[in-house]
Design a protein around this motif. Sequence first.
Motif, PDB file in Angstrom:
ATOM      1  N   LEU A 173       4.420  24.176  10.914  1.00 58.14           N
ATOM      2  CA  LEU A 173       3.021  24.137  10.512  1.00 58.14           C
ATOM      3  C   LEU A 173       2.856  23.151   9.353  1.00 58.14           C
ATOM      4  CD1 LEU A 173       2.056  27.909  10.656  1.00 58.14           C
ATOM      5  CD2 LEU A 173       1.417  26.126  12.266  1.00 58.14           C
ATOM      6  N   PRO A 174       1.670  22.561   9.211  1.00 58.20           N
ATOM      7  CA  PRO A 174       1.459  21.616   8.105  1.00 58.20           C
ATOM      8  C   PRO A 174       1.462  22.328   6.753  1.00 58.20           C
ATOM      9  CG  PRO A 174      -0.609  22.073   9.248  1.00 58.20           C
ATOM     10  CD  PRO A 174       0.470  22.733  10.046  1.00 58.20           C
ATOM     11  N   LYS A 175       1.468  21.538   5.704  1.00 57.27           N
ATOM     12  CA  LYS A 175       1.443  22.099   4.355  1.00 57.27           C
ATOM     13  C   LYS A 175       0.075  22.695   4.053  1.00 57.27           C
ATOM     14  CE  LYS A 175       4.994  19.072   2.434  1.00 57.27           C
ATOM     15  NZ  LYS A 175       5.331  18.087   1.374  1.00 57.27           N
ATOM     16  N   PHE A 176       0.081  23.761   3.285  1.00 57.71           N
ATOM     17  CA  PHE A 176      -1.147  24.447   2.913  1.00 57.71           C
ATOM     18  C   PHE A 176      -1.503  24.108   1.465  1.00 57.71           C
ATOM     19  CE2 PHE A 176       0.659  26.698   6.425  1.00 57.71           C
ATOM     20  CZ  PHE A 176      -0.427  27.111   7.181  1.00 57.71           C
ATOM     21  N   PRO A 177      -2.781  24.163   1.109  1.00 60.66           N
ATOM     22  CA  PRO A 177      -3.185  23.758  -0.248  1.00 60.66           C
ATOM     23  C   PRO A 177      -2.467  24.521  -1.359  1.00 60.66           C
ATOM     24  CG  PRO A 177      -5.108  23.922   1.184  1.00 60.66           C
ATOM     25  CD  PRO A 177      -3.948  24.429   1.975  1.00 60.66           C
ATOM     26  N   LEU A 178      -2.302  25.827  -1.183  1.00 53.51           N
ATOM     27  CA  LEU A 178      -1.632  26.633  -2.211  1.00 53.51           C
ATOM     28  C   LEU A 178      -0.170  26.900  -1.871  1.00 53.51           C
ATOM     29  CD1 LEU A 178      -4.436  29.214  -3.095  1.00 53.51           C
ATOM     30  CD2 LEU A 178      -3.836  27.100  -4.276  1.00 53.51           C
ATOM     31  N   GLY A 179       0.326  26.330  -0.776  1.00 54.70           N
ATOM     32  CA  GLY A 179       1.735  26.452  -0.447  1.00 54.70           C
ATOM     33  C   GLY A 179       2.029  27.594   0.517  1.00 54.70           C
ATOM     34  N   THR A 180       3.307  27.821   0.716  1.00 48.23           N
ATOM     35  CA  THR A 180       3.817  28.884   1.585  1.00 48.23           C
ATOM     36  C   THR A 180       4.751  29.765   0.780  1.00 48.23           C
ATOM     37  OG1 THR A 180       3.696  27.441   3.532  1.00 48.23           O
ATOM     38  CG2 THR A 180       5.098  29.389   3.686  1.00 48.23           C
ATOM     39  N   ILE A 181       4.542  31.070   0.822  1.00 45.60           N
ATOM     40  CA  ILE A 181       5.402  32.011   0.106  1.00 45.60           C
ATOM     41  C   ILE A 181       5.977  33.014   1.107  1.00 45.60           C
ATOM     42  CG2 ILE A 181       4.181  31.769  -2.084  1.00 45.60           C
ATOM     43  CD1 ILE A 181       2.761  34.386  -1.525  1.00 45.60           C
TER      44      ILE A 181
END
Length: 436
Positions: free
Chosen positions: A164-172
Motif C-alpha cells: 500500500l502507498p504511504k499514508f500522511p501520518l504513517g503506518t503503526i
Amino acid sequence: MAIRLIGILPTLSSLGTFQSLKRSGSAACLRHRRLLSMPSATEPMNVLLYADDLFGGNVLRELGAAMKKGDGIVNSLTILTTCNREDRKSYAIAQWRKRKEMRPSKVLKLTPFLNMASSMNIPVYYLDDDRSFDRLKLALKRDPNKFDIFVVCPTKKSLVASILPKFPLGTIKIHPSLLPEYRGPSAIQYTILNEEKTTGVSIIDYTTPNDRGKILAQYPHRLTPATTYKTLSHDLSYLGSKLLIKTLENLEVLMQKAKEQPQRKAATFSPPHIPDETMQIVWEKMTAEEIYRMYRAFHGYLAIWTMWRRRGKMYRLFINEMYLPDERVEPLSQNITHIVQCQDAPPGTVFFRRQVPYLEVPCIDGKRIHITNVRVEGRTEKNAQEFTNGYLRINGTLRMLTDPVDCKKPVPKFVYPPGHRNEHKRQVIIDDNTGF
C-alpha cells in the motif's frame, strides 16, 4: 528518551503490573504523567485497520467506541482483513439485508470479527480477494489522503507494508511482545515455550520490515503458570487496544520521541512459520511439565499431537484439552498403580479414569497428564468417555507413539534414555491387531 506507557490506564492498574513498577522508583510515574499532559491530535483521523479474529476484536471495539464518542480521535474507520469466500459472501448478504431493513438471517454464520464490523456498519475490504483489494488501491489512487493512518494488528496472514502507498501520518503496528524481544509472527507461542515471566505489547512504526521499526509505546504484562496462547492473546489484545487509543491521542509527540530498536544485541526472533514437529509430543524425552507447557503455548491456535496405531494404520491424535494434575489432590488409582509397578507401562500408555472422567497418561519423569478432549485425524472431537467407548476396551492396551512404526509388526518396546530407573524392566508388548 524512551517512552513506555506504564500505568497510564486506570482500568489496567488492577493487573498488578503498575503497582510493582511504581515501587521501583518515581521515574516511570514521572514519564506517564508527562505523557498524560501531552497535547492530543488536533484533527480527527481517518483510520484504515488491518486485523482479523486473531487480535482485532478488542482493537475494533475501542476504535469504534472512539469514533462513536466523537472526541476528536477517530473520524472514520475502514477495515482491511482476510477471510475465505463463504465469509465474504455472508458479510455481503448481511449488509444487504441491513440496508433493506430486513431481519438478520439466522442461517448466515459470520466470524466474530466480521459480525462486529457488520453491527457497526464499517466498510470492509479483503486482502485475499483481488477485486476487493483492487477497489481499495483504486480509491487510494484517486484520493491519496482518503486515510490518514494505517493501523496493523497481528494476524494469521502477515501483511507486507509496501503493498500500500504511504499514508500522511504513517503506518503503526501493534506487536504482542516487548520489542526487541521476540520479533516475528510467533511471539506469543515462543514466549510461553521459553518460560518467560513477563511479556507485553508494543506499538511501533511499521515503515521498517520484520518488526524493526521505532518503538512508540510499550506496556508490560505478567504471565502466570496457567497462561495459554488463547488467554495471553486476549489479554495482549485488550492491552494493545487501550494503548493504541493513547498513542493516537499523542501521536505527533510520540513520533518525535520514538526509540530506535537495537538491531543485533538484546534482540530475539521467533520463526516466521511454526514447524509441525514443534507441536509433536516426544515421549522418550519430554516430561509432564514440558508437554503441558507445549500445550499452553498452542492452545487456541493449533493442537499438539502424537502418533497412534489402530488396526494396522497410523493416525495422528490431536490433544485439544489437557491439564497437569496435583498428585496430592488427585492420587494415582490403585488399579493403575498395580499395572505400572508390575508391568511397567511405558510413557504414552493410556488409562481411563471413569469417575472423573479423563485419560491418564504417564510420562518419562514418572508424573502424568490428564487428557479430557482429543481428536483422531479425520474424525470429530471426542471427550474422554467417548474416546474410551470407541477405541479403548482395556486399560493399558493402547500406547501413544512418537514415530510411525511398521503396520505389520507389533508396537516396539519403549526405549528409555540411558540411566533411567526403568531401563531394564519388563514391558508390555502391545499388538493392535485385536482392534484395541
